[in-house]
Design a protein around this motif. Sequence first.
Motif, PDB file in Angstrom:
ATOM      1  N   PRO A   1       0.815  -1.212   0.000  1.00 43.65           N
ATOM      2  CA  PRO A   1       0.000   0.000   0.000  1.00 43.65           C
ATOM      3  C   PRO A   1       0.852   1.266   0.000  1.00 43.65           C
ATOM      4  O   PRO A   1       1.820   1.363   0.728  1.00 43.65           O
ATOM      5  CB  PRO A   1      -0.827  -0.106   1.295  1.00 43.65           C
ATOM      6  CG  PRO A   1      -0.181  -1.165   2.099  1.00 43.65           C
ATOM      7  CD  PRO A   1       0.668  -2.009   1.220  1.00 43.65           C
ATOM      8  N   GLY A   2       0.506   2.228  -0.856  1.00 43.26           N
ATOM      9  CA  GLY A   2       1.214   3.503  -0.927  1.00 43.26           C
ATOM     10  C   GLY A   2       2.568   3.432  -1.590  1.00 43.26           C
ATOM     11  O   GLY A   2       3.292   4.430  -1.628  1.00 43.26           O
ATOM     12  N   ALA A   3       2.931   2.286  -2.156  1.00 41.58           N
ATOM     13  CA  ALA A   3       4.266   2.168  -2.748  1.00 41.58           C
ATOM     14  C   ALA A   3       4.310   2.859  -4.105  1.00 41.58           C
ATOM     15  O   ALA A   3       3.341   2.859  -4.844  1.00 41.58           O
ATOM     16  CB  ALA A   3       4.634   0.694  -2.902  1.00 41.58           C
ATOM     17  N   HIS A   4       5.475   3.434  -4.438  1.00 42.43           N
ATOM     18  CA  HIS A   4       5.647   4.171  -5.694  1.00 42.43           C
ATOM     19  C   HIS A   4       6.484   3.393  -6.685  1.00 42.43           C
ATOM     20  O   HIS A   4       7.400   2.675  -6.307  1.00 42.43           O
ATOM     21  CB  HIS A   4       6.323   5.518  -5.411  1.00 42.43           C
ATOM     22  CG  HIS A   4       5.447   6.470  -4.657  1.00 42.43           C
ATOM     23  ND1 HIS A   4       4.944   7.611  -5.223  1.00 42.43           N
ATOM     24  CD2 HIS A   4       4.993   6.437  -3.384  1.00 42.43           C
ATOM     25  CE1 HIS A   4       4.209   8.250  -4.319  1.00 42.43           C
ATOM     26  NE2 HIS A   4       4.216   7.564  -3.207  1.00 42.43           N
ATOM     27  N   SER A   5       6.173   3.562  -7.970  1.00 42.76           N
ATOM     28  CA  SER A   5       6.908   2.853  -9.018  1.00 42.76           C
ATOM     29  C   SER A   5       7.222   3.779 -10.176  1.00 42.76           C
ATOM     30  O   SER A   5       6.580   4.806 -10.353  1.00 42.76           O
ATOM     31  CB  SER A   5       6.068   1.697  -9.560  1.00 42.76           C
ATOM     32  OG  SER A   5       5.485   0.948  -8.526  1.00 42.76           O
ATOM     33  N   TYR A   6       8.209   3.375 -10.961  1.00 41.90           N
ATOM     34  CA  TYR A   6       8.571   4.150 -12.155  1.00 41.90           C
ATOM     35  C   TYR A   6       8.972   3.153 -13.212  1.00 41.90           C
ATOM     36  O   TYR A   6      10.080   2.631 -13.217  1.00 41.90           O
ATOM     37  CB  TYR A   6       9.708   5.104 -11.810  1.00 41.90           C
ATOM     38  CG  TYR A   6      10.205   5.935 -12.980  1.00 41.90           C
ATOM     39  CD1 TYR A   6      11.565   6.237 -13.097  1.00 41.90           C
ATOM     40  CD2 TYR A   6       9.344   6.444 -13.942  1.00 41.90           C
ATOM     41  CE1 TYR A   6      12.033   7.025 -14.139  1.00 41.90           C
ATOM     42  CE2 TYR A   6       9.810   7.224 -14.987  1.00 41.90           C
ATOM     43  CZ  TYR A   6      11.154   7.514 -15.083  1.00 41.90           C
ATOM     44  OH  TYR A   6      11.626   8.287 -16.108  1.00 41.90           O
TER      45      TYR A   6
END
Lengths: 396, 624
Positions: free
Chosen positions: A268-273
């Motif tokens: 939850p709330g994790a960011h990716s690129y």
Amino acid sequence: MSSAEPISLYVHIPFCETKCPYCDFNTYAAIEPLMPTYVAALKSEIALWGSLLDGPEVHTVFFGGGTPSYLPSEDIRHTMKAITTAFNLAPCAEVTLEANPGDFTADKLAAYLDCGINRLSIGIQSFDDDLLQTLGRRHNAADAVHAYRQAADAGFENISIDLMYGLPYQNIQQWQSTLAQALELAPPHISMYCLTLEGGTPMERWVDQGSMPTPDADLAADMYLMAQDEMRHGRYRHYEISNWAQPGRRSQHNLTYWRNDPYLGVGPGAHSYLGDCRFSAIKSPREYIRRMQSVSPDSCGEPMRAMISSVPVVDEIEQIDTPLEMAETMMMGLRLDEGIGIAGFKERFGEPPSHFYADTLDELERLELLHTQEDALRLTHRGRMLGNEVFSRFFN
Amino acid sequence: MMCDPRLGCPPPVERLYGYVPNASDVSYLTTVSLRRHPFYPKGLLHRTTSSRGFPEERVRNFSIVAHVDHGKSTLADRLLETTGVIEEGRQVLDHLPVERERGITVKAQSASMVHLHRGHRYLLNLIDTPGHVTSATKCLALWQPLRELCYWWMLNRVFKLKLWLISCSPLRQTSQLFLSSTRLIFLSPTLRESMSSYTTSLDSVLKRAYSPSGSRDKPLCVLLFDSWYDHYRGVVCVVAVKDGSIGVGDEVSSYHTGLSYEVAEVGLLQTKRVPIPRLYSGQVGYVLLGMRNSTEAHVGDTFYHTGSKVTPLPGFIAAKPMVFAGFYPMDQSEYPVLRTALEKLTLNDSSVSVFQDSSVALGQGWRLGFLGLLHMDVFRQRLEEEFDASILVTTPSVPYKVVFRDGSEQTFLNPAQFPEEVYTVEEFREPVVLGTLVTPDEHLGKLLSLCQDRRGVQQELVYMDQSKVLLKYTLPLSEVVIDFNDQVKSLSSGYASFDYEEHGYEPAPLVKLDVMLNGRVVDALASVVHRDKAYSTGKTICGKLKDNIHRQLFEVAIQAAIGKRIIARETVKALRKNVTAKCYGGDITRKMKLLRKQKEGKKKMKQIGNVELSKDAFLSVIQR
């Protein structure tokens, strides 16, 4: 789609025993009952991404949060299993787990090593007991040192510690003493962060109301300079604005961020690129679990954005076009002591930085915040301290 | 008609319910009694189509005078409830949003109600007066010639009389207001809270107030005491008829403007307009004259039938502005919006004086004159709320004169026009006023200090009677326009009065005060001041800038100077650290947003040499 480039994997564990008053991360105290369903959902998400991205190569893994060490070690083991199944974990991949000094037991440490964790990041923050109390931490200095030694004894070679400065009530002597003790411990990697008062946190409210003194920005600047000086006595390289490492011990996972390379975040709330999209997942652990429970893996081979949207936990997606990617590469890369490699930049974008940012670079040179060398652009000492002044100039 | 005179006066409420109700019971009781009671059916007057049946002896006019916040409008509402004009619980007489918000009354209005007493119906007109100091004085002074307005004083709970006019001896008050012949009713706190008291109070009004002294048979003489602008019908004039009667179709003229009108509508005010054929002497109501411009409606004016003879009523007051300010649009592109807004709002409030003005930094704007600081504040709030205008309010400038060696003269308003070559100047002159202050002697000392502070020169000091002093001072206009009158009122708890008239120009050593940042002059912040005030003004400006200029890459030296001489100085230290400590995956989006915002912020700054000046920093100096 199959990712040609290896990616970094971030795993978010949103559980804490207590929540520190300065923390604004996506983590919660008193939701322990959710742990089992959460781990199941996490494994689901990992499997989903593995299939969507067609088992990409993963060169670093980072368990962050929250307090990953608060989770039962069995759950960490299961998660690692899911990762190795879904992704192609590189043989010498760096696998980090963040830990709280209060959680260490010999069994746990052994279990971690066993399932593939080869790096620990310990949140020590300070060696001063009074300050630790002010910060609301649940350990004291002795616990911290003990925990460090336990980890070293258990067999961990790559250990990092976190320290904080610019704290309310902290004077320069306390900081000096903390630095001295850190150097004595001589961990392979040290991160040092200046306290930032984030909106909505109890600590920000206390300072606002006047029950806690406002941290002195000039004193924080002095502390940073002191840290720079003191760390020269050890064999540390100040390789990023807030990070020091012994030879060969730079954080590979974090370098991915600073080099603006692709990464996937799960939880939850994790960011990716990935590709040309930066996106993040829904923050609420309950909602995360609920959504993962209703999933069925879908087709691959779609454009990046459409594919990402098919994962039900994804919440916000931002598409990064080339100019923005370029600006962000500059901003992140300048944080590193290696700076922006001109050749690398040219390879990635077709032309060297001076082609796109001639005026900005000239101005920054003139202000003595940046210097251009043959091979790279780097921040000067003053530029490091005034980083935001430099970075904001790269937006058009 | 619902009300049967043979039934006599309604019994007091205690007899109906067996006890004296307390405050919390009031609205409940009002509901019950109004519904069940045969004597006060609702909307009594709405069914009345004429006021002819109310001869002078059956009319009473009264007003409630109280300090701001003393619940005067609430009392007025309770009276209207008691007489069936409005439904219970509604607050009706304050109708502007700003009035409700600030709890003050801005416009005065009247409300007519019918009260039954001993079998007779009486027409009672309540004149609502504004609570804040300046307007109430003017209102009351206005009614004085009619001599029939009964004043109803409100006292607060602990008899610590906050009423701005009351002192230990009411007679003293009345002599100050020349109301020696007027009747007064005192309302005590306990009376205020019980419902039966409202009826009793209305009875007292009947007994104590004089009935109007005019006559229907005399030629028409009408006093205009308020007006407002209605979008559809034009200016609504609130009037009191002294003599004669006025009706639809009559031709009337204004004594003071000389303009003539045909009466389009006449009626009573009962929270809305209730048209009737004619208004008779002693009665209060409204007239619609087809007036399109509210500057034609002067408070205190007298109206009469065109062609007939009339003695005008005294008390015509031309509102004299006491507080001035510069009003500018935030952005020159909004100038047309603000101009329209000002035009519309001044239609409704003719006591605001308007002059064009311009400034180096802000472009075109206006200099407005108000009756007081509260008046200005309320006006500004109305502009912002009702017209969605964004306004910059600056300290006003006054027109200075410069006399050159060669004899020529020039008036200038702008610091930019201050003569560069000082050697060509023979002398500077500033406008002065002759101020008249009347005060009780216990406040004399404070007022003398105030005048002294404001560079006043005493012309006269005379004791009018044992306790009242008259002061005459010449004062520079620049010292009067900001808040002199409000200071006078506040230092004297409202007892002193101030008036002024223009008094020409006097020589004054003026200087141009420049503001510099890191050695560069900021034109927009320059000002013209009296030499004696230069240091304190310079110091204040430097202080404000120091607080509002953000720390930058270099140290910022703020200096106030007269020519080459620096007279005040402050420093803003250079920024040492401005970097985001953490920059990992989850931080990136947020950090990029932050940096982008910082970049946008930088674009809005003005660059003065190597110093970035934000709009706020700039405003901190020039805003009022």
